[in-house]
Motif scaffolding. Structure first.
Motif, PDB file in Angstrom:
ATOM      1  N   CYS A  31      11.370  45.014 -12.577  1.00  0.00           N
ATOM      2  CA  CYS A  31      12.263  46.003 -13.192  1.00  0.00           C
ATOM      3  C   CYS A  31      12.987  46.777 -12.085  1.00  0.00           C
ATOM      4  O   CYS A  31      12.506  46.864 -10.962  1.00  0.00           O
ATOM      5  CB  CYS A  31      11.474  46.976 -14.064  1.00  0.00           C
ATOM      6  N   ARG A  32      14.116  47.331 -12.433  1.00  0.00           N
ATOM      7  CA  ARG A  32      14.894  48.100 -11.461  1.00  0.00           C
ATOM      8  C   ARG A  32      14.781  49.590 -11.767  1.00  0.00           C
ATOM      9  O   ARG A  32      15.103  50.024 -12.878  1.00  0.00           O
ATOM     10  CB  ARG A  32      16.354  47.665 -11.490  1.00  0.00           C
ATOM     11  N   PHE A  33      14.316  50.348 -10.790  1.00  0.00           N
ATOM     12  CA  PHE A  33      14.208  51.806 -10.928  1.00  0.00           C
ATOM     13  C   PHE A  33      15.615  52.389 -11.038  1.00  0.00           C
ATOM     14  O   PHE A  33      16.501  52.063 -10.258  1.00  0.00           O
ATOM     15  CB  PHE A  33      13.491  52.394  -9.708  1.00  0.00           C
ATOM     16  N   MET A  34      15.808  53.276 -12.028  1.00  0.00           N
ATOM     17  CA  MET A  34      17.122  53.882 -12.231  1.00  0.00           C
ATOM     18  C   MET A  34      17.124  55.375 -11.893  1.00  0.00           C
ATOM     19  O   MET A  34      17.971  55.834 -11.180  1.00  0.00           O
ATOM     20  CB  MET A  34      17.589  53.666 -13.674  1.00  0.00           C
ATOM     21  N   TRP A  35      16.174  56.134 -12.436  1.00  0.00           N
ATOM     22  CA  TRP A  35      16.094  57.561 -12.146  1.00  0.00           C
ATOM     23  C   TRP A  35      14.747  58.129 -12.539  1.00  0.00           C
ATOM     24  O   TRP A  35      14.028  57.541 -13.333  1.00  0.00           O
ATOM     25  CB  TRP A  35      17.206  58.345 -12.831  1.00  0.00           C
ATOM     26  N   GLN A  36      14.420  59.267 -11.967  1.00  0.00           N
ATOM     27  CA  GLN A  36      13.198  59.994 -12.312  1.00  0.00           C
ATOM     28  C   GLN A  36      13.541  61.456 -12.449  1.00  0.00           C
ATOM     29  O   GLN A  36      14.307  62.018 -11.649  1.00  0.00           O
ATOM     30  CB  GLN A  36      12.134  59.812 -11.234  1.00  0.00           C
ATOM     31  N   GLU A  37      12.984  62.074 -13.481  1.00  0.00           N
ATOM     32  CA  GLU A  37      13.156  63.511 -13.671  1.00  0.00           C
ATOM     33  C   GLU A  37      11.854  64.058 -14.260  1.00  0.00           C
ATOM     34  O   GLU A  37      11.473  63.686 -15.375  1.00  0.00           O
ATOM     35  CB  GLU A  37      14.316  63.808 -14.619  1.00  0.00           C
ATOM     36  N   GLY A  38      11.151  64.850 -13.485  1.00  0.00           N
ATOM     37  CA  GLY A  38       9.870  65.388 -13.935  1.00  0.00           C
ATOM     38  C   GLY A  38       8.879  64.277 -14.222  1.00  0.00           C
ATOM     39  O   GLY A  38       8.621  63.436 -13.364  1.00  0.00           O
ATOM     40  N   ASP A  39       8.348  64.255 -15.438  1.00  0.00           N
ATOM     41  CA  ASP A  39       7.345  63.271 -15.841  1.00  0.00           C
ATOM     42  C   ASP A  39       7.966  61.988 -16.404  1.00  0.00           C
ATOM     43  O   ASP A  39       7.247  61.132 -16.921  1.00  0.00           O
ATOM     44  CB  ASP A  39       6.408  63.871 -16.891  1.00  0.00           C
ATOM     45  N   TYR A  40       9.288  61.851 -16.349  1.00  0.00           N
ATOM     46  CA  TYR A  40       9.997  60.693 -16.892  1.00  0.00           C
ATOM     47  C   TYR A  40      10.585  59.840 -15.767  1.00  0.00           C
ATOM     48  O   TYR A  40      11.090  60.378 -14.780  1.00  0.00           O
ATOM     49  CB  TYR A  40      11.179  61.132 -17.767  1.00  0.00           C
ATOM     50  N   ALA A  41      10.550  58.534 -15.947  1.00  0.00           N
ATOM     51  CA  ALA A  41      11.237  57.621 -15.029  1.00  0.00           C
ATOM     52  C   ALA A  41      11.842  56.491 -15.861  1.00  0.00           C
ATOM     53  O   ALA A  41      11.175  55.911 -16.724  1.00  0.00           O
ATOM     54  CB  ALA A  41      10.277  57.044 -13.995  1.00  0.00           C
ATOM     55  N   ALA A  42      13.104  56.191 -15.618  1.00  0.00           N
ATOM     56  CA  ALA A  42      13.796  55.141 -16.359  1.00  0.00           C
ATOM     57  C   ALA A  42      13.918  53.889 -15.497  1.00  0.00           C
ATOM     58  O   ALA A  42      14.226  53.964 -14.305  1.00  0.00           O
ATOM     59  CB  ALA A  42      15.182  55.618 -16.785  1.00  0.00           C
ATOM     60  N   LEU A  43      13.674  52.739 -16.126  1.00  0.00           N
ATOM     61  CA  LEU A  43      13.765  51.446 -15.465  1.00  0.00           C
ATOM     62  C   LEU A  43      14.598  50.516 -16.326  1.00  0.00           C
ATOM     63  O   LEU A  43      14.532  50.573 -17.549  1.00  0.00           O
ATOM     64  CB  LEU A  43      12.372  50.829 -15.292  1.00  0.00           C
ATOM     65  N   ASN A  44      15.358  49.641 -15.687  1.00  0.00           N
ATOM     66  CA  ASN A  44      16.058  48.575 -16.398  1.00  0.00           C
ATOM     67  C   ASN A  44      15.273  47.293 -16.203  1.00  0.00           C
ATOM     68  O   ASN A  44      14.788  47.006 -15.115  1.00  0.00           O
ATOM     69  CB  ASN A  44      17.480  48.373 -15.851  1.00  0.00           C
ATOM     70  N   VAL A  45      15.176  46.518 -17.273  1.00  0.00           N
ATOM     71  CA  VAL A  45      14.518  45.224 -17.192  1.00  0.00           C
ATOM     72  C   VAL A  45      15.452  44.237 -16.521  1.00  0.00           C
ATOM     73  O   VAL A  45      15.062  43.435 -15.699  1.00  0.00           O
ATOM     74  CB  VAL A  45      14.126  44.728 -18.600  1.00  0.00           C
ATOM     75  N   HIS A  46      16.726  44.306 -16.856  1.00  0.00           N
ATOM     76  CA  HIS A  46      17.733  43.380 -16.333  1.00  0.00           C
ATOM     77  C   HIS A  46      18.998  44.181 -16.114  1.00  0.00           C
ATOM     78  O   HIS A  46      19.406  44.949 -16.976  1.00  0.00           O
ATOM     79  CB  HIS A  46      17.983  42.268 -17.347  1.00  0.00           C
TER      80      HIS A  46
END
Length: 133
Positions: A31-46
């Motif tokens: 997965c590709r790391f996109m952003w993190q804010e506090g207790d959240y982190a967003a990832l893209n699968v593709h």
């Protein structure tokens, strides 16, 4: 008529250790790391060329959310644990081999006619699936 919904924005996955989970999802699943804010982190699968900024049009993102207590995600179907999240692979044989190479414990690939599928358990104990058709 205008669509009521456009897409799934993200699938929230509760995790115990956000940093360790980001590392696991990026290094084990690709997965590709996109952003993190506090207790959240967003990832893209593709990642495709479509979309704006950190959002890819038409694809659901994974959002890891650090929580204090993990209850592994799954439910029972025909008295067997069933994944709540199912990924798609265009080449399930390659995906199976790559996950094994990355140290992920995966089931054997099941052939169900026009669909092939396998399951794995991620770092936090969540049962997940991968299919190909």
């Amino acid at each position: 008529m205008k669509d009521i919904l456009t897409r799934i924005d993200c699938n929230f996955i509760p995790v115990k250790d956000l940093s360790a989970s980001i590392d696991w999802y990026t290094n084990k699943l690709g997965c590709r790391f996109m952003w993190q804010e506090g207790d959240y982190a967003a990832l893209n699968v593709h990642l495709s060329q479509e979309g704006q900024g950190n959002i890819v049009s038409g694809l659901a993102m994974i959002t890891l959310l650090q929580v204090e207590e993990i209850v592994p995600m799954s439910f029972f179907y025909q008295q067997t644990p069933h994944p709540m999240i199912n990924f798609y692979s265009s080449d399930i044989q390659y995906t199976h081999a790559k996950l094994k190479e990355n140290g992920v414990q995966v089931s054997e690939i099941k052939d169900m006619g026009g669909i092939q599928a396998m399951e794995f358990t991620e770092l936090n104990g969540h049962l997940m699936g991968i299919c190909h058709f």
